[in-house]
Write a protein that holds these residues in place. Sequence first.
Motif, PDB file in Angstrom:
ATOM      1  N   VAL A 251       0.878  -1.173   0.000  1.00 39.01           N
ATOM      2  CA  VAL A 251       0.000   0.000   0.000  1.00 39.01           C
ATOM      3  C   VAL A 251       0.910   1.216   0.000  1.00 39.01           C
ATOM      4  CG1 VAL A 251      -1.805   1.245   1.238  1.00 39.01           C
ATOM      5  CG2 VAL A 251      -1.752  -1.256   1.322  1.00 39.01           C
ATOM      6  N   GLY A 252       1.024   1.841  -1.161  1.00 37.98           N
ATOM      7  CA  GLY A 252       1.969   2.950  -1.294  1.00 37.98           C
ATOM      8  C   GLY A 252       3.379   2.436  -1.111  1.00 37.98           C
ATOM      9  N   THR A 253       4.058   2.930  -0.083  1.00 42.84           N
ATOM     10  CA  THR A 253       5.434   2.498   0.165  1.00 42.84           C
ATOM     11  C   THR A 253       5.532   1.510   1.324  1.00 42.84           C
ATOM     12  OG1 THR A 253       5.798   4.377   1.635  1.00 42.84           O
ATOM     13  CG2 THR A 253       6.391   4.660  -0.694  1.00 42.84           C
ATOM     14  N   SER A 254       4.385   1.125   1.885  1.00 46.91           N
ATOM     15  CA  SER A 254       4.421   0.209   3.027  1.00 46.91           C
ATOM     16  C   SER A 254       3.725  -1.109   2.686  1.00 46.91           C
ATOM     17  CB  SER A 254       3.759   0.852   4.250  1.00 46.91           C
ATOM     18  OG  SER A 254       2.412   1.128   3.977  1.00 46.91           O
ATOM     19  N   TYR A 255       3.883  -2.084   3.559  1.00 43.61           N
ATOM     20  CA  TYR A 255       3.263  -3.385   3.393  1.00 43.61           C
ATOM     21  C   TYR A 255       2.176  -3.578   4.434  1.00 43.61           C
ATOM     22  CZ  TYR A 255       6.985  -4.972   0.287  1.00 43.61           C
ATOM     23  OH  TYR A 255       7.849  -5.123  -0.759  1.00 43.61           O
ATOM     24  N   ARG A 256       1.179  -4.391   4.088  1.00 42.10           N
ATOM     25  CA  ARG A 256       0.151  -4.830   5.017  1.00 42.10           C
ATOM     26  C   ARG A 256       0.109  -6.351   4.961  1.00 42.10           C
ATOM     27  NH1 ARG A 256       0.770  -0.419   6.614  1.00 42.10           N
ATOM     28  NH2 ARG A 256      -0.714   1.280   6.618  1.00 42.10           N
ATOM     29  N   VAL A 257       0.178  -6.968   6.125  1.00 41.59           N
ATOM     30  CA  VAL A 257       0.213  -8.430   6.238  1.00 41.59           C
ATOM     31  C   VAL A 257      -1.193  -8.917   6.541  1.00 41.59           C
ATOM     32  CG1 VAL A 257       1.222 -10.374   7.489  1.00 41.59           C
ATOM     33  CG2 VAL A 257       2.578  -8.307   7.094  1.00 41.59           C
ATOM     34  N   SER A 258      -1.639  -9.947   5.821  1.00 40.58           N
ATOM     35  CA  SER A 258      -2.997 -10.441   6.025  1.00 40.58           C
ATOM     36  C   SER A 258      -3.113 -11.208   7.338  1.00 40.58           C
ATOM     37  CB  SER A 258      -3.428 -11.335   4.861  1.00 40.58           C
ATOM     38  OG  SER A 258      -2.766 -12.572   4.910  1.00 40.58           O
ATOM     39  N   ALA A 259      -4.266 -11.083   7.971  1.00 38.13           N
ATOM     40  CA  ALA A 259      -4.536 -11.794   9.222  1.00 38.13           C
ATOM     41  C   ALA A 259      -4.498 -13.305   8.993  1.00 38.13           C
ATOM     42  CB  ALA A 259      -5.889 -11.375   9.775  1.00 38.13           C
ATOM     43  N   THR A 260      -4.963 -13.746   7.847  1.00 39.31           N
ATOM     44  CA  THR A 260      -4.939 -15.168   7.510  1.00 39.31           C
ATOM     45  C   THR A 260      -3.515 -15.694   7.492  1.00 39.31           C
ATOM     46  OG1 THR A 260      -6.906 -14.843   6.144  1.00 39.31           O
ATOM     47  CG2 THR A 260      -5.657 -16.875   5.797  1.00 39.31           C
ATOM     48  N   SER A 261      -2.615 -14.917   6.930  1.00 37.34           N
ATOM     49  CA  SER A 261      -1.214 -15.309   6.871  1.00 37.34           C
ATOM     50  C   SER A 261      -0.601 -15.373   8.272  1.00 37.34           C
ATOM     51  CB  SER A 261      -0.439 -14.322   5.996  1.00 37.34           C
ATOM     52  OG  SER A 261       0.895 -14.713   5.852  1.00 37.34           O
ATOM     53  N   LEU A 262      -0.947 -14.412   9.111  1.00 39.54           N
ATOM     54  CA  LEU A 262      -0.449 -14.429  10.500  1.00 39.54           C
ATOM     55  C   LEU A 262      -0.959 -15.654  11.252  1.00 39.54           C
ATOM     56  CD1 LEU A 262      -0.682 -10.741  11.756  1.00 39.54           C
ATOM     57  CD2 LEU A 262       1.365 -12.080  11.308  1.00 39.54           C
ATOM     58  N   GLU A 263      -2.235 -15.976  11.063  1.00 36.82           N
ATOM     59  CA  GLU A 263      -2.799 -17.164  11.708  1.00 36.82           C
ATOM     60  C   GLU A 263      -2.083 -18.422  11.240  1.00 36.82           C
ATOM     61  OE1 GLU A 263      -7.037 -17.444  11.267  1.00 36.82           O
ATOM     62  OE2 GLU A 263      -7.286 -15.343  11.800  1.00 36.82           O
ATOM     63  N   ARG A 264      -1.822 -18.498   9.932  1.00 37.43           N
ATOM     64  CA  ARG A 264      -1.169 -19.678   9.365  1.00 37.43           C
ATOM     65  C   ARG A 264       0.242 -19.857   9.927  1.00 37.43           C
ATOM     66  NH1 ARG A 264      -0.910 -18.360   4.161  1.00 37.43           N
ATOM     67  NH2 ARG A 264       1.283 -17.839   4.306  1.00 37.43           N
ATOM     68  N   ILE A 265       1.004 -18.778   9.991  1.00 40.10           N
ATOM     69  CA  ILE A 265       2.384 -18.896  10.460  1.00 40.10           C
ATOM     70  C   ILE A 265       2.440 -19.207  11.961  1.00 40.10           C
ATOM     71  CG2 ILE A 265       2.928 -16.500  10.990  1.00 40.10           C
ATOM     72  CD1 ILE A 265       5.598 -16.949   9.497  1.00 40.10           C
ATOM     73  N   THR A 266       1.489 -18.688  12.736  1.00 38.78           N
ATOM     74  CA  THR A 266       1.483 -19.012  14.160  1.00 38.78           C
ATOM     75  C   THR A 266       1.049 -20.454  14.392  1.00 38.78           C
ATOM     76  OG1 THR A 266      -0.723 -18.066  14.423  1.00 38.78           O
ATOM     77  CG2 THR A 266       1.141 -16.660  14.991  1.00 38.78           C
ATOM     78  N   THR A 267       0.156 -20.963  13.567  1.00 36.94           N
ATOM     79  CA  THR A 267      -0.263 -22.358  13.666  1.00 36.94           C
ATOM     80  C   THR A 267       0.900 -23.285  13.320  1.00 36.94           C
ATOM     81  OG1 THR A 267      -2.523 -21.775  13.079  1.00 36.94           O
ATOM     82  CG2 THR A 267      -1.891 -24.085  12.816  1.00 36.94           C
ATOM     83  N   ILE A 268       1.628 -22.955  12.285  1.00 32.09           N
ATOM     84  CA  ILE A 268       2.788 -23.761  11.881  1.00 32.09           C
ATOM     85  C   ILE A 268       3.830 -23.770  12.996  1.00 32.09           C
ATOM     86  CG2 ILE A 268       4.766 -23.849  10.300  1.00 32.09           C
ATOM     87  CD1 ILE A 268       2.837 -22.783   8.120  1.00 32.09           C
ATOM     88  N   ALA A 269       4.112 -22.596  13.546  1.00 30.49           N
ATOM     89  CA  ALA A 269       5.112 -22.497  14.615  1.00 30.49           C
ATOM     90  C   ALA A 269       4.667 -23.248  15.864  1.00 30.49           C
ATOM     91  CB  ALA A 269       5.375 -21.034  14.959  1.00 30.49           C
ATOM     92  N   ARG A 270       3.380 -23.189  16.170  1.00 31.81           N
ATOM     93  CA  ARG A 270       2.854 -23.851  17.366  1.00 31.81           C
ATOM     94  C   ARG A 270       2.891 -25.375  17.215  1.00 31.81           C
ATOM     95  NH1 ARG A 270      -1.996 -21.189  18.072  1.00 31.81           N
ATOM     96  NH2 ARG A 270      -2.846 -22.493  16.448  1.00 31.81           N
ATOM     97  N   ASP A 271       2.679 -25.875  15.999  1.00 30.17           N
ATOM     98  CA  ASP A 271       2.625 -27.319  15.765  1.00 30.17           C
ATOM     99  C   ASP A 271       3.985 -27.975  15.659  1.00 30.17           C
ATOM    100  OD1 ASP A 271      -0.100 -27.149  15.828  1.00 30.17           O
ATOM    101  OD2 ASP A 271      -0.351 -27.187  13.655  1.00 30.17           O
ATOM    102  N   GLN A 272       5.047 -27.182  15.491  1.00 33.08           N
ATOM    103  CA  GLN A 272       6.388 -27.748  15.403  1.00 33.08           C
ATOM    104  C   GLN A 272       6.904 -28.071  16.810  1.00 33.08           C
ATOM    105  OE1 GLN A 272       8.824 -24.988  13.267  1.00 33.08           O
ATOM    106  NE2 GLN A 272       8.010 -25.582  11.298  1.00 33.08           N
ATOM    107  N   PRO A 273       7.561 -29.224  16.952  1.00 35.36           N
ATOM    108  CA  PRO A 273       8.111 -29.567  18.275  1.00 35.36           C
ATOM    109  C   PRO A 273       9.250 -28.626  18.652  1.00 35.36           C
ATOM    110  CG  PRO A 273       8.757 -31.198  16.610  1.00 35.36           C
ATOM    111  CD  PRO A 273       7.802 -30.241  15.957  1.00 35.36           C
ATOM    112  N   ALA A 274       9.349 -28.360  19.916  1.00 34.70           N
ATOM    113  CA  ALA A 274      10.382 -27.435  20.414  1.00 34.70           C
ATOM    114  C   ALA A 274      11.738 -28.085  20.499  1.00 34.70           C
ATOM    115  CB  ALA A 274      10.001 -26.911  21.781  1.00 34.70           C
TER     116      ALA A 274
END
Length: 60
Positions: free
Chosen positions: A37-60
Amino acid sequence: MRQDLYYSVSEAAAALNVSKMTVYRHIHTGRLDAIRVGTSYRVSATSLERITTIARDQPA
């Protein structure tokens, strides 16, 4: 038509508990979906949910 919620890079970084540079890196590598958007970026909420789900499901 479904409208997605979008977050600024700063908001996404706070939600993921990472730096803004990490969010930019994820955008450029395709790990996070974002729109420009112009010179900045906007990250979709769906993408944030997906990346947090992936991170949460990976073993520590």
